[in-house]
Design a protein around this motif. Structure first.
Motif, PDB file in Angstrom:
ATOM      1  N   LEU A  65       0.806  -1.228   0.000  1.00 26.39           N
ATOM      2  CA  LEU A  65       0.000   0.000   0.000  1.00 26.39           C
ATOM      3  C   LEU A  65       0.839   1.279   0.000  1.00 26.39           C
ATOM      4  O   LEU A  65       0.504   2.248  -0.701  1.00 26.39           O
ATOM      5  CB  LEU A  65      -0.978  -0.018   1.191  1.00 26.39           C
ATOM      6  N   ALA A  66       1.928   1.291   0.771  1.00 28.79           N
ATOM      7  CA  ALA A  66       2.738   2.521   0.805  1.00 28.79           C
ATOM      8  C   ALA A  66       3.292   2.828  -0.582  1.00 28.79           C
ATOM      9  O   ALA A  66       3.307   3.985  -1.024  1.00 28.79           O
ATOM     10  CB  ALA A  66       3.881   2.389   1.812  1.00 28.79           C
ATOM     11  N   ALA A  67       3.726   1.758  -1.291  1.00 27.86           N
ATOM     12  CA  ALA A  67       4.271   1.973  -2.641  1.00 27.86           C
ATOM     13  C   ALA A  67       3.189   2.579  -3.533  1.00 27.86           C
ATOM     14  O   ALA A  67       3.462   3.490  -4.334  1.00 27.86           O
ATOM     15  CB  ALA A  67       4.783   0.654  -3.211  1.00 27.86           C
ATOM     16  N   GLN A  68       1.976   2.101  -3.372  1.00 27.32           N
ATOM     17  CA  GLN A  68       0.854   2.632  -4.162  1.00 27.32           C
ATOM     18  C   GLN A  68       0.591   4.098  -3.819  1.00 27.32           C
ATOM     19  O   GLN A  68       0.280   4.912  -4.681  1.00 27.32           O
ATOM     20  CB  GLN A  68      -0.426   1.834  -3.870  1.00 27.32           C
ATOM     21  N   LEU A  69       0.710   4.408  -2.530  1.00 26.87           N
ATOM     22  CA  LEU A  69       0.465   5.799  -2.108  1.00 26.87           C
ATOM     23  C   LEU A  69       1.588   6.711  -2.605  1.00 26.87           C
ATOM     24  O   LEU A  69       1.356   7.850  -3.002  1.00 26.87           O
ATOM     25  CB  LEU A  69       0.343   5.885  -0.583  1.00 26.87           C
ATOM     26  N   ARG A  70       2.824   6.195  -2.583  1.00 24.91           N
ATOM     27  CA  ARG A  70       3.963   6.997  -3.083  1.00 24.91           C
ATOM     28  C   ARG A  70       3.763   7.299  -4.567  1.00 24.91           C
ATOM     29  O   ARG A  70       4.050   8.398  -5.021  1.00 24.91           O
ATOM     30  CB  ARG A  70       5.285   6.251  -2.906  1.00 24.91           C
ATOM     31  N   GLU A  71       3.261   6.299  -5.325  1.00 24.03           N
ATOM     32  CA  GLU A  71       3.015   6.532  -6.755  1.00 24.03           C
ATOM     33  C   GLU A  71       2.033   7.666  -6.975  1.00 24.03           C
ATOM     34  O   GLU A  71       2.037   8.318  -8.008  1.00 24.03           O
ATOM     35  CB  GLU A  71       2.444   5.265  -7.408  1.00 24.03           C
ATOM     36  N   ARG A  72       1.175   7.866  -5.979  1.00 27.10           N
ATOM     37  CA  ARG A  72       0.216   8.972  -6.076  1.00 27.10           C
ATOM     38  C   ARG A  72       0.768  10.260  -5.477  1.00 27.10           C
ATOM     39  O   ARG A  72       0.018  11.188  -5.200  1.00 27.10           O
ATOM     40  CB  ARG A  72      -1.100   8.564  -5.413  1.00 27.10           C
ATOM     41  N   GLY A  73       2.079  10.245  -5.209  1.00 21.23           N
ATOM     42  CA  GLY A  73       2.752  11.479  -4.808  1.00 21.23           C
ATOM     43  C   GLY A  73       2.733  11.794  -3.324  1.00 21.23           C
ATOM     44  O   GLY A  73       3.098  12.902  -2.916  1.00 21.23           O
ATOM     45  N   LEU A  74       2.335  10.842  -2.474  1.00 20.92           N
ATOM     46  CA  LEU A  74       2.273  11.167  -1.040  1.00 20.92           C
ATOM     47  C   LEU A  74       3.667  11.155  -0.405  1.00 20.92           C
ATOM     48  O   LEU A  74       4.367  10.132  -0.462  1.00 20.92           O
ATOM     49  CB  LEU A  74       1.357  10.179  -0.309  1.00 20.92           C
ATOM     50  N   PRO A  75       4.072  12.252   0.232  1.00 17.25           N
ATOM     51  CA  PRO A  75       5.416  12.334   0.804  1.00 17.25           C
ATOM     52  C   PRO A  75       5.457  11.942   2.288  1.00 17.25           C
ATOM     53  O   PRO A  75       6.522  11.976   2.906  1.00 17.25           O
ATOM     54  CB  PRO A  75       5.709  13.834   0.700  1.00 17.25           C
ATOM     55  N   ASN A  76       4.313  11.548   2.848  1.00 13.26           N
ATOM     56  CA  ASN A  76       4.198  11.383   4.312  1.00 13.26           C
ATOM     57  C   ASN A  76       5.141  10.346   4.892  1.00 13.26           C
ATOM     58  O   ASN A  76       5.598   9.447   4.191  1.00 13.26           O
ATOM     59  CB  ASN A  76       2.775  10.934   4.663  1.00 13.26           C
ATOM     60  N   ARG A  77       5.378  10.430   6.208  1.00 14.89           N
ATOM     61  CA  ARG A  77       6.047   9.344   6.928  1.00 14.89           C
ATOM     62  C   ARG A  77       5.063   8.185   6.985  1.00 14.89           C
ATOM     63  O   ARG A  77       3.908   8.352   7.380  1.00 14.89           O
ATOM     64  CB  ARG A  77       6.387   9.774   8.362  1.00 14.89           C
ATOM     65  N   MET A  78       5.517   7.006   6.545  1.00 13.11           N
ATOM     66  CA  MET A  78       4.630   5.839   6.529  1.00 13.11           C
ATOM     67  C   MET A  78       5.293   4.671   7.240  1.00 13.11           C
ATOM     68  O   MET A  78       6.472   4.393   7.037  1.00 13.11           O
ATOM     69  CB  MET A  78       4.320   5.418   5.087  1.00 13.11           C
ATOM     70  N   GLY A  79       4.497   3.983   8.056  1.00  9.09           N
ATOM     71  CA  GLY A  79       5.019   2.822   8.782  1.00  9.09           C
ATOM     72  C   GLY A  79       4.167   1.599   8.513  1.00  9.09           C
ATOM     73  O   GLY A  79       2.982   1.711   8.175  1.00  9.09           O
ATOM     74  N   PHE A  80       4.800   0.431   8.667  1.00 11.73           N
ATOM     75  CA  PHE A  80       4.092  -0.828   8.445  1.00 11.73           C
ATOM     76  C   PHE A  80       4.366  -1.740   9.626  1.00 11.73           C
ATOM     77  O   PHE A  80       5.512  -1.871  10.068  1.00 11.73           O
ATOM     78  CB  PHE A  80       4.601  -1.489   7.160  1.00 11.73           C
TER      79      PHE A  80
END
Ligand code: ADQ
Length: 463
Positions: free
Chosen positions: A140-155
Motif C-alpha cells: 500500500l505505501a508503494a501505491q500511495l507513493r506513486e500517487r505522490g504522497l510524501p508522508n512518513r509511513m510505517g508498516f
C-alpha cells in the motif's frame, strides 16, 4: 501535532459485550492512539457490493473516526480469501504445502491495494503519519507513493516473516519485498522475524543492514525493528476483576468438580496446532493413567474464515479427533476434552483463564500470540497457573519462564502437562512473576508508543 491515519484490512467496529466479546486489545489500543493524535481509521467495511464504487462511509464513535469502503465479490475471492489467506498466510506461517499460487489472486491483491490507495489518498494531509497494518496491505505505501504522497509511513506485520528460503517460493517475491521499501519504518513482532527480513534484503536484494536497524537498498533507507505487541493490560485486568469474570470462574470451577482444568483458546486455524495439541494431550492420558479423570482439556475455538476450504477441513478433523479421544478414554462421569466452538467476551475468558491450572498455547507458528499473555495477566498472584507455550510463538521470546515445548512433539507436550501438574507453588509463583512483569510493562500502550515514536522519526525500537 501530526494526525495519525491507521489503515488495516478491517476496521474494528465496536461490539456490544456478550456478542462474541467487546473490542479486542488491538482495537482498543489503536482507538486510544487515534483519540490522542486525532486522525482516522481506514479499511474495508466487511460488506460486499456488486460493483466497487469507492464510496467512503464515515462514522464517528467515542472520539474515533472510521472511514470504510465496500469491496466487490471478486475482490473478496482474489484478495481476501485468495492472496491474503490462501497464499501469504500459509507461506508466512511456514506452510508452503498449503500456499496456493494463483495469478488471479496476485492480480486481485494488487487491484485492492490500488483501490485502497485511490480512496484513502485524498483523505491524507501532507504532515499526517500513516500507519499500515498487516499482510493484506504490504504494497500500500508503494501505491500511495506513486500517487505522490510524501508522508512518513510505517508498516507493522502481525504475523511471522518467513525465512528467505521459503519466501523465494512465492512468484514475484522480489516485487513484494521491494514494495516494503516505500515505508519509513517497518515493525516486526520479534527479532527472529526481523532477522529473516534482513537476511532476505541482503541475500536477494543485495541490500545492506546497519547495526542501528537501518536497511539500505539502492537509494532507499528504511528503519526496520522489532516491536513486540502486548495486551491491553489495564483493560484486561479490569475485565479479570469484574463480576462477569467471577461468575465465569465460579461456573468453570463448579463444573470441574475438583479436577484440574487445562485451557486452550484459539481461533480455529491450522497455525494454532490444535490437532497436534490434542494428540499431545492424548499421549499424556496414555502415559499417565493415574491422571486420567483428574484433569480435562477445555478447548475454546470458534471457527474463522469459513470461506476457505482448509478451515472446513480442520473443523472436520478436529471434531473427529476430539470425538475419538473422548470415545477412547471417557467414563460415565468424566469426558477428557470439552471442545467448544464459540467465542466468548473478555470477562468470561478472563474468568476461565483464572480458573484453569494450566494453559496449553501451542501454535506451530505464531507472530506473537496474545492468548499466552492474557492467561498470565488473569492469574491469581498467590496461586498462579502454569503456562505451557510453543517455542515457535513470538511470545516465547519474551515469556521465557513458561514451560517451552516443541508443539510438534507429543512427548514434550505430555511431559510438560505432567510437570505442570506436579509443579510446587513456589516455582509457579517465581515463573509467573517474571512473565507477569513483562506482560504488564510491555503492554499494547508501550507497543504503539514505541512504534509511533519511530514513525515520528525517533528511531527507538521496542527493545
Ligand atoms: P491471532 O492469530 O488472531 O492474531 P492471537 O494473538 O492469539 O491470534 O489473538 C487472538 C485474540 O482473540 C486474543 O485476544 C484472544 O483472547 C481472542 N480470542 C481467541 N479465541 C477466542 C475465543 N474463543 N473467544 C474469544 N476471544 C478469542 C494475529 C497474529 C498473532 C498476533 C496478533 C496481534 O496471528 O500472532 O499476536 O495478531 O498482533
Amino acid at each position: 501535532m501530526s494526525r495519525l491515519i491507521v489503515i488495516s484490512n478491517r476496521v474494528a467496529a465496536p461490539k456490544p459485550e456478550g456478542e462474541g466479546g467487546a473490542q479486542g486489545g488491538l482495537a482498543v489500543a489503536l482507538s486510544a492512539a487515534l483519540r490522542e493524535y486525532r486522525g482516522l481509521w481506514f479499511g474495508w467495511s466487511g460488506n460486499v457490493t456488486d460493483q466497487f464504487t469507492g464510496q467512503i462511509n464515515f462514522q464517528r464513535h467515542e472520539g474515533v473516526t472510521s472511514a470504510t469502503i465496500d469491496l466487490e465479490p471478486q475482490d473478496i475471492d482474489e484478495y481476501y480469501n485468495g492472496y491474503a489467506n490462501r497464499t501469504l498466510w500459509p507461506l508466512f506461517h511456514y506452510r508452503i504445502d498449503l500456499a496456493e499460487y494463483d495469478r488471479s489472486f496476485a492480480g486481485g491483491y494488487e487491484r485492492v491495494n490500488e483501490r485502497f490507495a485511490e480512496t484513502v489518498a485524498p483523505l491524507i494531509e501532507p504532515d499526517d503519519l500513516v500507519w499500515i497494518h498487516d499482510y493484506h496491505l504490504i504494497p500500500l505505501a508503494a501505491q500511495l507513493r506513486e500517487r505522490g504522497l510524501p508522508n512518513r509511513m510505517g508498516f507493522f506485520l502481525h504475523i511471522p516473516f518467513p525465512p528467505s528460503r521459503l519466501l523465494v517460493s512465492l512468484p514475484f517475491h522480489e516485487g513484494l519485498v521491494l514494495s516494503m521499501l516505500a515505508y519509513d519504518v517497518i515493525g516486526f513482532q520479534t527479532e527472529e522475524w526481523l532477522e529473516s527480513f534482513r537476511h532476505y534484503v541482503e541475500r536477494e536484494l543485495g541490500g545492506r543492514c546497519d547495526p542501528d536497524g537501518t536497511v539500505h537498498v539502492g537509494d532507499r533507507s528504511v528503519h526496520a525493528a522489532a516491536y513486540p505487541i502486548g495486551i491491553d493490560y489495564q483493560e484486561f485486568s479490569e475485565a479479570a476483576n469484574s463480576e462477569g469474570a467471577r461468575a465465569a470462574f465460579d461456573r468453570l470451577r463448579a463444573s470441574a468438580t475438583g479436577r484440574h482444568t487445562i485451557i486452550g483458546v484459539d481461533r480455529l486455524d491450522y497455525s494454532k496446532g490444535l490437532e497436534e495439541r490434542f494428540l499431545g494431550y492424548r499421549r499424556f492420558l496414555e502415559e499417565h493413567e493415574e491422571c486420567q479423570s483428574k484433569v480435562f482439556l477445555l478447548q475454546i475455538a470458534p471457527p474463522s474464515r469459513g470461506e476457505v476450504d482448509t478451515y472446513e477441513i480442520i473443523r472436520t478433523d478436529l471434531d473427529e479427533l476430539s470425538g475419538r479421544i473422548n470415545g477412547e478414554f471417557a467414563s460415565v462421569d468424566w469426558v477428557p476434552i470439552r471442545y467448544v466452538n464459540q467465542g466468548y467476551g473478555r470477562e468470561d475468558l478472563a474468568g476461565f483463564y483464572r480458573a484453569s491450572e494450566i494453559a496449553l498455547v501451542t501454535p506451530l507458528r505464531d507472530g506473537m500470540n496474545l492468548v499466552a499473555k492474557e492467561y498470565v495477566a488473569a492469574q491469581d498472584p498467590e496461586n498462579p497457573g502454569v503456562l505451557i507455550l510453543s517455542r515457535f510463538a513470538g511470545a516465547a521470546l519474551q515469556l521465557k519462564d513458561a514451560l517451552l515445548v516443541n508443539p510438534y512433539s507429543k512427548e514434550e507436550i505430555s511431559d510438560a502437562i505432567h510437570r505442570a501438574l506436579q509443579m510446587p507453588l513456589e516455582e509457579r509463583v517465581r515463573r509467573w512473576q517474571a512473565m507477569h512483569e513483562c506482560v504488564r510493562d510491555q503492554d499494547v500502550v508501550w507497543w504503539r508508543r514505541s512504534f509511533v515514536e519511530a514513525l515520528q522519526g525517533n528511531a527507538a525500537d521496542g527493545n
